[in-house]
Design a protein around this motif. Sequence first.
Motif, PDB file in Angstrom:
ATOM      1  N   UNK A 214       1.128  -1.334  -0.032  1.00  0.00           N
ATOM      2  CA  UNK A 214       0.137   0.238  -0.267  1.00  0.00           C
ATOM      3  C   UNK A 214       0.633   1.470  -0.398  1.00  0.00           C
ATOM      4  N   UNK A 215       1.655   1.073   0.504  1.00  0.00           N
ATOM      5  CA  UNK A 215       2.281   2.458   1.306  1.00  0.00           C
ATOM      6  C   UNK A 215       3.257   2.806  -0.427  1.00  0.00           C
ATOM      7  N   UNK A 216       4.005   1.524  -1.498  1.00  0.00           N
ATOM      8  CA  UNK A 216       4.863   1.712  -2.304  1.00  0.00           C
ATOM      9  C   UNK A 216       4.636   1.792  -4.181  1.00  0.00           C
ATOM     10  N   UNK A 217       2.583   1.185  -3.828  1.00  0.00           N
ATOM     11  CA  UNK A 217       2.171   1.181  -4.936  1.00  0.00           C
ATOM     12  C   UNK A 217       0.578   2.214  -4.693  1.00  0.00           C
ATOM     13  N   UNK A 218       0.206   2.530  -3.327  1.00  0.00           N
ATOM     14  CA  UNK A 218      -0.296   3.811  -3.329  1.00  0.00           C
ATOM     15  C   UNK A 218      -2.287   2.465  -4.403  1.00  0.00           C
ATOM     16  N   UNK A 260       0.782   6.460   2.698  1.00  0.00           N
ATOM     17  CA  UNK A 260       0.588   7.131   4.237  1.00  0.00           C
ATOM     18  C   UNK A 260      -0.826   6.028   4.546  1.00  0.00           C
ATOM     19  N   UNK A 261      -1.478   5.161   3.577  1.00  0.00           N
ATOM     20  CA  UNK A 261      -2.981   4.346   3.922  1.00  0.00           C
ATOM     21  C   UNK A 261      -2.278   3.070   4.398  1.00  0.00           C
ATOM     22  N   UNK A 262      -2.544   2.760   5.825  1.00  0.00           N
ATOM     23  CA  UNK A 262      -3.051   1.496   6.461  1.00  0.00           C
ATOM     24  C   UNK A 262      -4.541   0.804   6.625  1.00  0.00           C
TER      25      UNK A 262
END
Length: 264
Positions: A214-218, A260-262
């Motif tokens: 999620x952090x790398x790709x969005x 930063x989406x978790x």
Amino acid sequence: MRETTRWLVLVLSFTFLMTTTALAHWTGDHGHALLVQVPYFGPPGTEPVPPNAVPPNTEPLTEQELARAEALLPLLSGNQELWAMGEFVHLGAPVVPVLVKALKMPDPRLRYNAIETMSMLKAPSAAPALVESAMEPNEVLRVREHALRVAVRLDPSVTVDAIRMMAQDSHDTIRKTAAFESRYVRDTAIIPILIELMKDEERYVAETAVQSLLRLTRYEAELHDWSISTPEDREQWAQEWTDWWAANKDTFEIPTQPSRRQPT
């Protein structure tokens, strides 16, 4: 308890009386006591030390410095280890080849401290040797973890093969380290490695992998509760990422800033 308090009051009263009498005698006035408050002066201020006031050494080591560095190696484990680490840092990045020798020495604490010293030196030239240590299957786990962690921060471009190998390791802590450190490696070769780790038999490894993705790709994938997932769930949820990657791998570029989406 009351008796003790009574005696304490008597002692304090007597002390005050004697002090007052002495002050009165000292001033020459036996009828009045002169109590004087001594002024308090705080410690003098200090000038802030500017950052990088002493620049790190960048010159090649002299023969004397090289011999000194070699003699310092055994001291990286023991009572003088912090002092020895400071001495290596004082010698600067040119001392890295000497520190690399420590990675082959028998004491695991010494090897760990050598890696920490390389981290403080911030010398990218140390990264290849650290990658080699991280990939060594007979190395103790905490040394392998720390070697990969420091290598990623010094030069992430040389760590892809190590992450690929460690992602298949028999130790789940090593697989988790590979999944976590991957988020700092901005190379598309990392994406399929992480997608495969999403199916890991250990939930916390899979959850770490999806957080890195999620952090790398969005990529706006459907969010799932990976912390309570079953192997079947993880296999099914990873398929969405597999399909997305198959459709986008030829054109995808890692965003400049990680998301930063978790997952919830």
